[in-house]
Design an enzyme around this catalytic site. Structure first.
Site, PDB file in Angstrom:
ATOM      1  N   THR B 215       0.742  -1.465   0.034  1.00  0.00           N
ATOM      2  CA  THR B 215       0.079  -0.174   0.029  1.00  0.00           C
ATOM      3  C   THR B 215       0.934   1.196   0.089  1.00  0.00           C
ATOM      4  O   THR B 215       2.038   1.281   0.627  1.00  0.00           O
ATOM      5  CB  THR B 215      -0.865   0.071   1.171  1.00  0.00           C
ATOM      6  OG1 THR B 215      -1.679  -1.281   1.175  1.00  0.00           O
ATOM      7  CG2 THR B 215      -1.585   1.302   1.456  1.00  0.00           C
ATOM      8  N   ASP B 246      -8.518  -1.111   4.667  1.00  0.00           N
ATOM      9  CA  ASP B 246      -8.597  -0.025   5.850  1.00  0.00           C
ATOM     10  C   ASP B 246      -8.305   1.436   4.972  1.00  0.00           C
ATOM     11  O   ASP B 246      -8.694   2.445   5.023  1.00  0.00           O
ATOM     12  CB  ASP B 246      -7.698   0.156   6.782  1.00  0.00           C
ATOM     13  CG  ASP B 246      -6.265  -0.082   6.199  1.00  0.00           C
ATOM     14  OD1 ASP B 246      -6.032  -0.943   5.678  1.00  0.00           O
ATOM     15  OD2 ASP B 246      -5.276   0.662   6.980  1.00  0.00           O
ATOM     16  N   GLY B 267      -0.799  -2.155   6.446  1.00  0.00           N
ATOM     17  CA  GLY B 267      -0.815  -3.219   7.168  1.00  0.00           C
ATOM     18  C   GLY B 267      -1.845  -4.201   6.836  1.00  0.00           C
ATOM     19  O   GLY B 267      -2.536  -4.089   6.121  1.00  0.00           O
TER      20      GLY B 267
END
Lengths: 349, 349
Positions: B215, B246, B267
């Site tokens: 990411t 997220d 993460g």
């Protein structure tokens, strides 16, 4: 030297016993935790002059049925998670609220629903966004939480998951209500593509005659002191582009944490997302040591309202205090506590 | 009596002048605010022994190019929003990171991407989730923020919106990289349907050999003291059911608030959603008066790690302090400040 050691050992043994006593005291306190459930059926321009006495009676009756359903789970020693889920089911199965059967229609004339649930004990959570034809979206959210590694599923994928896990589906006709169809036509006539633009569109006032905030939510604390929160909605009438509102967003529409409180939101979702409304209440309670009532009030009136948003929140804190607040004319709401209190309200006063 | 009034007037006038002086001092301070940009290209099992020196050089070079791009915007007096967007574009256009061109493949072998952006000055935000074939998902997120009333769009609807607003699309072939295809086959061989079940699936260890947390994210503070944050990702290799992680969730993957800080996360997304990681850092800074470094550290090590999650966060606070932390072996990261500092790091030390 040996005598000194003996004294130290006795002292340690005494301390250990003292600690044990403390623990058992704590356990007794936990067992004594009162249980409670609080619900909302949406906030908005809910004024006495807009609602017939028959409709008001029907809404009050359904809110009471929803409360009783969750309360019975808690009374029988069930979990707050089961209580909020079953309570939400009652409201999802009623055409009176903007969730499940009564969900509003998107710009294609279909019911496109969101739901989420959170377990305050483990901080586990589950959510589905933009699902069609699922009878009880909150059941799909619960299965996401319990069954797979993900927290949030959306659209077709969420439906594939739900089918695999035997969630009940219904035909379009099940969700169709004339009231929602008329709302959609009215809004479509009023709003053309141009008014969808941020510059000229006013989220707060443009739907003001639609009583649109019929999102449903429930928060409960059970006999073990575990808090759970859940929210289910059809979102905004005439919504486009597979918009996701705050209801399926953990921390915005739904949040639960045994250390602080559980919260469910309803209102102009975009503002609840931008302020992380539900999580913000929890943090005001936890870090600023405000009461739940003050925390909810602060977030609605000092954070959401200044941005132009409106709506309401319900909550229960770790001490089983129930609180709610809203900056709209009314909010369908009620709570039932093991202390015997049973309250249902619709308007501001 | 008249004399007394005169004295009062003089006193008031003096006070007003004093206030004015204070304000102009503040203005001067604001003008002096140093500007800075910090980026990440993902956290994970990034160890020296796994990465060739050629690849390391390529990654360092691309991180520097991304930093320089955003820094130039800031240096020329541009907004932090433009800086983070253009910086993210550089990383989205590189096959080295799990975003845009280099995004990982979902279980159908397609790149299914998420992105979000937030303006710390207005708390405006935009996000797209589960979009296909959009060259730069962060550009679509920015347009959602700037153009329409919604914060979050998903799937086909988000793509329809993006087409209408002339966002660039690319064919599947553009996103295809052999590396991602091989990763997908490897994971598919390793994980059958059964291992998708929460009970037997370990988010933390099951992908450990995949360096999967690629990411990308950027946070910047501009010459006007405005903070912005942005995140873009392809999510998890072999993800199913239109999972949303997220990265597109405001408060989890991305958060910005001029009163506190800007944050971008990377993460195991589910844990960042459950802890509202980015918003939580902001609140630790704001309410617990912790430094940004301590706030990030606390959220990762005391909130995310105990739940079983891992990853990292980068941030800039309102005083232009840059901080980051992670509980993985490494995190691609770097920052560049108007003070002259320029740092790029990959491994723990």
């Amino acid at each position: 030297m040996l005598r000194f050691q003996t004294i130290i050992y006795i002292f340690i043994a005494f301390q250990l016993t003292a600690c044990k006593n403390d623990t058992s005291k704590e356990n007794i306190e936990i067992k004594k935790t009162p249980f409670a459930i609080v619900i909302h059926g949406g906030a908005g321009t809910i004024k006495k002059e807009y609602i017939s006495s028959e409709k008001e009676a029907a809404i009050r009756q359904k809110l009471q049925e929803a409360l009783n359903t969750g309360y019975l789970v808690l009374e029988n020693g069930g979990s707050s998670l089961d209580a909020v889920q079953k309570t939400i089911n009652v409201m999802e199965n009623s055409p009176l609220f903007n969730a499940g059967k009564g969900a509003v229609l998107n710009s294609d004339g279909k019911t496109e629903m969101d739901a989420s649930i959170m377990d305050g004990n483990t901080l586990n959570a589950g959510a589905v966004a933009g699902v069609f034809n699922i009878k009880n979206p909150i059941n799909a959210a619960r299965l996401v939480m319990d069954s797979i590694k993900h927290v949030m599923l959306s659209g077709k994928g969420a439906e594939t998951f739900a089918k695999k896990y035997n969630v009940q589906f219904e035909e379009d006709a099940y969700f169709f209500t004339e009231r929602r169809w008329n709302s959609l036509q009215k809004i479509k006539a009023k709003h053309n593509e141009k008014t969808f633009n941020k510059a000229v569109y006013n989220l707060k006032t443009d739907f003001v005659d639609e009583h649109k905030y019929g999102t449903v939510g429930a928060v409960a604390i059970d006999k073990n002191g575990n808090i759970a929160a859940a929210t289910s909605t059809g979102g905004l009438t005439n919504k486009k582009y597979n918009r996701i509102g705050d209801s399926p967003i953990i921390g915005a529409g739904t949040y639960a944490n045994n250390k602080s409180c559980g919260i469910s939101s309803t209102g102009t979702g975009e503002f609840f997302i931008r302020t992380l409304a539900a999580h913000e209440v929890s943090n005001q309670f936890l870090y600023k040591k405000l009461s739940l009532k003050k925390s909810i009030h602060d977030v609605i009136f000092n954070q959401i309202e200044p941005l132009g948003g409106d709506g309401g929140m319900i909550g229960i804190d770790k001490n089983a205090n129930v609180a709610w607040d809203f900056n709209t004319a009314g909010m369908y709401r009620g709570y039932k506590k093991s202390t015997g209190e049973n309250v249902i309200k619709i308007y501001k006063k």
